[in-house]
Write a protein that holds these residues in place. Structure first.
Motif, PDB file in Angstrom:
ATOM      1  N   ALA A 131      40.637  11.555  11.295  1.00 49.03           N
ATOM      2  CA  ALA A 131      42.027  11.763  11.706  1.00 49.03           C
ATOM      3  C   ALA A 131      42.191  11.548  13.201  1.00 49.03           C
ATOM      4  N   ASN A 132      43.387  11.148  13.585  1.00 45.75           N
ATOM      5  CA  ASN A 132      43.676  10.942  15.007  1.00 45.75           C
ATOM      6  C   ASN A 132      43.810  12.252  15.775  1.00 45.75           C
ATOM      7  N   ASP A 133      44.216  13.305  15.055  1.00 43.11           N
ATOM      8  CA  ASP A 133      44.513  14.575  15.715  1.00 43.11           C
ATOM      9  C   ASP A 133      43.936  15.728  14.895  1.00 43.11           C
ATOM     10  N   LYS A 134      44.025  16.885  15.466  1.00 43.19           N
ATOM     11  CA  LYS A 134      43.512  18.064  14.768  1.00 43.19           C
ATOM     12  C   LYS A 134      44.415  18.467  13.610  1.00 43.19           C
ATOM     13  N   PHE A 135      45.756  18.353  13.809  1.00 45.02           N
ATOM     14  CA  PHE A 135      46.679  18.884  12.805  1.00 45.02           C
ATOM     15  C   PHE A 135      47.631  17.826  12.257  1.00 45.02           C
ATOM     16  N   ARG A 136      47.969  17.998  10.969  1.00 44.19           N
ATOM     17  CA  ARG A 136      49.114  17.367  10.324  1.00 44.19           C
ATOM     18  C   ARG A 136      49.968  18.525   9.822  1.00 44.19           C
ATOM     19  N   TYR A 137      51.106  18.718  10.479  1.00 39.19           N
ATOM     20  CA  TYR A 137      51.931  19.916  10.258  1.00 39.19           C
ATOM     21  C   TYR A 137      53.074  19.613   9.294  1.00 39.19           C
ATOM     22  N   ILE A 386      53.403  24.278  20.330  1.00 33.78           N
ATOM     23  CA  ILE A 386      54.838  23.991  20.333  1.00 33.78           C
ATOM     24  C   ILE A 386      55.113  22.789  19.446  1.00 33.78           C
ATOM     25  N   LEU A 387      56.057  22.938  18.565  1.00 33.86           N
ATOM     26  CA  LEU A 387      56.504  21.818  17.742  1.00 33.86           C
ATOM     27  C   LEU A 387      57.574  21.062  18.518  1.00 33.86           C
ATOM     28  N   ASP A 388      57.254  19.855  18.956  1.00 38.94           N
ATOM     29  CA  ASP A 388      58.270  18.987  19.567  1.00 38.94           C
ATOM     30  C   ASP A 388      59.125  18.504  18.400  1.00 38.94           C
ATOM     31  N   LEU A 389      60.167  19.249  18.084  1.00 40.87           N
ATOM     32  CA  LEU A 389      60.723  19.291  16.739  1.00 40.87           C
ATOM     33  C   LEU A 389      61.412  18.012  16.283  1.00 40.87           C
ATOM     34  N   GLN A 390      61.953  17.238  17.196  1.00 40.35           N
ATOM     35  CA  GLN A 390      62.658  16.014  16.813  1.00 40.35           C
ATOM     36  C   GLN A 390      62.212  14.876  17.721  1.00 40.35           C
ATOM     37  N   SER A 391      60.913  14.637  17.692  1.00 37.48           N
ATOM     38  CA  SER A 391      60.321  13.652  18.606  1.00 37.48           C
ATOM     39  C   SER A 391      60.849  12.252  18.367  1.00 37.48           C
ATOM     40  N   GLU A 392      61.251  11.943  17.149  1.00 38.81           N
ATOM     41  CA  GLU A 392      61.693  10.585  16.844  1.00 38.81           C
ATOM     42  C   GLU A 392      63.054  10.268  17.444  1.00 38.81           C
ATOM     43  N   ILE A 409      52.837  19.388  18.947  1.00 41.62           N
ATOM     44  CA  ILE A 409      52.743  18.506  17.784  1.00 41.62           C
ATOM     45  C   ILE A 409      53.969  17.603  17.755  1.00 41.62           C
ATOM     46  N   TRP A 410      53.740  16.294  17.640  1.00 40.41           N
ATOM     47  CA  TRP A 410      54.817  15.290  17.581  1.00 40.41           C
ATOM     48  C   TRP A 410      55.423  15.341  16.177  1.00 40.41           C
ATOM     49  N   CYS A 411      56.678  15.752  16.087  1.00 41.85           N
ATOM     50  CA  CYS A 411      57.300  15.999  14.777  1.00 41.85           C
ATOM     51  C   CYS A 411      58.495  15.088  14.513  1.00 41.85           C
ATOM     52  N   MET A 412      58.647  14.711  13.265  1.00 38.92           N
ATOM     53  CA  MET A 412      59.833  13.993  12.808  1.00 38.92           C
ATOM     54  C   MET A 412      60.718  14.979  12.048  1.00 38.92           C
ATOM     55  N   LEU A 413      61.884  15.279  12.620  1.00 36.20           N
ATOM     56  CA  LEU A 413      62.818  16.194  11.952  1.00 36.20           C
ATOM     57  C   LEU A 413      63.598  15.445  10.867  1.00 36.20           C
ATOM     58  N   HIS A 414      64.263  14.377  11.260  1.00 36.43           N
ATOM     59  CA  HIS A 414      64.909  13.422  10.367  1.00 36.43           C
ATOM     60  C   HIS A 414      66.127  13.960   9.629  1.00 36.43           C
ATOM     61  N   ASN A 415      65.988  15.040   8.857  1.00 35.22           N
ATOM     62  CA  ASN A 415      67.071  15.449   7.965  1.00 35.22           C
ATOM     63  C   ASN A 415      67.637  16.811   8.348  1.00 35.22           C
ATOM     64  N   ILE A 445      48.358  17.477  19.859  1.00 32.88           N
ATOM     65  CA  ILE A 445      47.247  17.815  18.963  1.00 32.88           C
ATOM     66  C   ILE A 445      47.565  17.528  17.495  1.00 32.88           C
ATOM     67  N   GLY A 446      48.688  16.869  17.223  1.00 32.18           N
ATOM     68  CA  GLY A 446      48.992  16.592  15.825  1.00 32.18           C
ATOM     69  C   GLY A 446      50.310  15.887  15.631  1.00 32.18           C
TER      70      GLY A 446
END
Length: 743
Positions: A131-137, A386-392, A409-415, A445-446
């Motif tokens: 894996a590229n990172d420690k976590f998939r959240y 920290i969840l970067d909640l809407q990184s996209e 963690i780089w997160c896709m909120l989307h919906n 980290i994810g």
């Protein structure tokens, strides 16, 4: 008078860790579930997924495979045609199984269903992937309201399988917390009535938990508490046996108003009004983190929760979700963070605080760089995620300098709200995830999925989760082509072309507009709706053509039928936008004939939309309501859960406080809610022109509320939970009728 609880607090600050669990209790629930248990669990998953074919797969967990804290899986096929998969955890092994099935067997597994046509002989393979990172959240605190609120174990079991197959190793697990809070509050002598005034109903619990509202949709019953306790045990047991880490709830300061009567000396402030909710249902109290009672409540809740469910040492706490702190003073903000973290570490010395970064996006004017720094650095580095909640769309990690050293963690909120409508940002996902890892001083980290609601736009979620192992951006055109082939079980020139077109249009959004899934057909009718699209309308029409042309090869696929219904729904959605503009033009020009014609066309479109949605089980209001009512143990509960389910997707509050935010383009609600509103509105417009009177939006809104919206939420009409009609035949009929209208 000094209460017993304050005496206990004085003992607490005298370094007697009254509420701290013994180390043996924490060790008992350590995430490192034995490799034998994880191996056995992932083998069961394989059996559920593949049936008899699972005998051709050998799976094992080997902790030594982990590389620099990152999951690794190995896949090899031996001379005896047995596929061997080794993973550094149960999740890693399941992820490896899914990777092989996708990339070597053309298999597809999604929320809507699966395509599992396996080859007679497994293709040769010998690979190792780290894996590229420690976590998939995974998960958003709102998901438990908009999507999973009515789920029972059977649905959760399938979903946890999906999570593991996609490598998710960190996820919220929030069920049962109200039952634990009830124990805490009753020990503090609050009455059941006082507690019920605080908890929201099942469909509104996320916002009750965050202090946005109180009591709306309640009360919660003893059977609800019993159900959620049992469910949480099953969820956590399965997650841990697969090697996932759960994120449990923690105390963030919101308390019942009645608590002030029992602790008059405690410092509490009334929270601000949220989305115009009136006093009866808004504004619980916020307990000052510096007050002694904060530590008592925070530690007592966490202790009881861990005693019931164990812990993986990561806790979510969002103190200011769409609520501002009472002060912007840097020392004050730092002290809040310290108080919250102290409540965690008093109980669990290994505690890590997971924070949703939504407040930094939603109110960036308050959360300046200096204030964020003061808040997040109040916790030791590495003890907050920290969840970067809407990184996209609205990433904050650059503005906030990688959160001043705290991992994110780089997160896709989307919906938002679980609404339907094709949408996604494939190019952004495909590029910026990699860029964020290389950002100067990056503490990423994810990667993660943080949608408010699921069961829509699966394609964009699959792409996002692959960012957990891809080492560089993918060729998106080839990716969408492969997606179509896997989803329907074989390559087909028409369906492939359709998905390529979708990938370049609806799934290629890049902009700063806030997407909330609100389109003409699901908006409260008015003369001021702004219509816009980010893609060429003709491209999706062409994709619709291509998808229909592929029916001869893929027509038997349930996933093909789902997508055909979804694309047809999307076309009708944008057709309605165009018709609305014609209606607006006709009314502005006082052209009664045009107004009447286009109004009739819009109402006819609603009828066609209702029919196509009714043809597939994934687009039925009846399923949502059936799931809600199935949790009721008596007539009162059944009626309340049905009301919760209906109100959330329509009025969202007693008076439409967040009306249509969580709207659903489902059969049933189209016919009995959205269409009648537009019919009333259009008739009022025509009367306005015909009789020469001014159109009164306020009066029209009131009549819509009294005649359509509120009656719909109170109705006990039964809606079918089974599909009606042939999706392909209906789509063909709609295509021949609407394809070249309103272009």
């Amino acid at each position: 008078m000094i209460t017993l609880k304050y005496i206990l607090f004085l003992i607490l600050i005298s370094n007697i860790t009254l509420f701290s669990l013994p180390s043996s209790a924490l060790t008992k629930f350590n995430i490192e579930t034995a490799s034998e248990i994880q191996t056995n669990e992932v083998r069961k998953l394989s059996s559920r997924l593949l049936g008899k074919f699972s005998k051709r797969v050998s799976i094992a967990v080997d902790f030594s495979l982990i590389s620099e804290g990152k999951d690794t899986f190995k896949i090899v096929k031996n001379s005896e045609q047995i596929l061997t998969i080794l993973g550094s955890s149960g999740v890693a092994a399941a992820w490896g199984l899914h990777y092989y099935l996708k990339n070597f067997c053309n298999v597809h597994i999604s929320w809507e269903g699966s395509q599992l046509e396996l080859p007679n002989t497994f293709p040769d393979v010998n690979l190792t992937i780290t894996a590229n990172d420690k976590f998939r959240y995974y998960q958003n605190v709102c998901l438990g309201g908009y999507s999973t609120v009515w789920w029972q174990w059977e649905q959760w079991e399938r979903h946890i399988d999906w999570m593991a197959l996609n490598g998710i190793n960190l996820s919220l697990a929030f069920a049962g917390q109200e039952a634990i809070w009830q124990r805490v509050y009753m020990e503090m002598n609050l009455t059941l009535e006082e507690i019920n005034e605080h908890f929201g109903g099942p469909a509104f619990l996320p916002w009750s938990r965050m202090g946005n509202i109180r009591g709306w949709g309640g009360p919660l019953t003893s059977s609800w508490h019993t159900f959620t306790i049992k469910l949480q045990h099953k969820i956590l047991n399965r997650m841990r046996n697969l090697g996932m880490r759960s994120v449990l709830p923690a105390f963030s300061g919101q308390v019942p108003r009645a608590l002030a009567k029992h602790f008059p000396n405690a410092t509490m402030t009334k929270m601000s009004e949220w989305n115009t909710f009136q006093d009866r249902y808004c504004c619980p109290l916020m307990l000052e983190p510096a007050d002694p009672l904060f530590q008592i409540l925070g530690t007592d809740f966490l202790r009881k929760y861990i005693e019931e469910f164990g812990s993986d040492h990561i806790y979510n706490c969002d103190a200011f979700n769409e609520n501002k702190p009472s002060s912007g003073n840097l020392t004050y903000l730092s002290n809040i963070g310290k108080a919250i973290f102290k409540a965690l570490t008093t109980v669990d010395s290994e505690a890590i605080w997971l924070l949703q970064g939504w407040m930094f996006v939603n109110d960036f004017q308050f959360w300046t760089e200096s204030r964020v720094r003061a808040f997040v650095t109040s916790v030791p580095t590495g003890k907050m995620i920290i969840l970067d909640l809407q990184s996209e769309q609205f990433p904050q990690y650059k503005r906030l300098k990688s959160y001043f050293g705290q991992p994110f963690i780089w997160c896709m909120l989307h919906n938002f709200g679980g609404t339907l409508g094709m949408f996604g940002s494939s190019e952004i996902i495909n590029e910026r995830v990699f860029e964020s890892r290389k950002f100067n001083g990056s503490t990423m980290i994810g990667v993660g999925l943080t949608p408010e609601g699921i069961n829509q736009n699966y394609v964009i979620y699959e792409l996002m989760m692959e960012m957990g192992y891809h080492k560089k951006p993918v060729n998106l055109e080839a990716w969408f082509e492969n997606y179509a082939s896997r989803r329907y079980g074989a390559w087909n020139e028409y369906t492939t072309d359709a998905w390529k077109k979708l990938g370049k249009s609806v799934y290629n959004f890049s902009g700063s507009q806030r997407i909330r899934g609100h389109y003409v057909i699901t908006r409260k009718p008015s003369l001021k709706i702004k219509v816009w699209t980010w893609y060429d309308y003709n491209v999706i029409l062409s994709a619709w053509d291509m998808l229909l042309m592929g029916r001869h090869n893929r027509g038997s696929s349930s996933l093909y039928k789902h997508d055909l219904v979804d694309v047809t729904r999307q076309v009708l959605q944008v057709k309605a936008d165009t018709i609305y503009l014609k209606i607006l033009e006709a009314y502005t020009k006082s052209n009664k004939l045009d107004l009447k014609f286009h109004s009739s066309m819009l109402l006819e479109l609603f009828d066609d939309l209702e029919r196509i949605l009714a043809s597939h089980e994934n687009f039925l209001l009846g399923v949502w309501l059936k799931d809600a009512k199935s949790l009721g143990t008596n007539e009162m509960e059944i009626l309340n859960y049905e009301y919760n389910a209906k109100n959330q997707i329509t009025l969202w509050g007693p008076n439409g406080e967040i009306i249509d935010y969580a709207n659903k383009q489902w059969s049933g609600i189209i016919e009995d809610y959205f269409k009648p509103r537009w019919k009333l509105f259009l008739e009022t417009l025509y009367t306005s022109l015909n009789e020469g009177i001014n159109f009164n939006q306020t009066d029209c809104n009131l009549r819509m509320f009294n005649q359509v919206e509120q009656p719909f939420t109170l109705s006990n009409k039964t809606y079918s939970s089974e599909s009606i009609g042939n999706s392909i035949e209906l789509a063909l009929g709609i295509h021949s009728k609407w394809r070249y209208l309103y272009i």
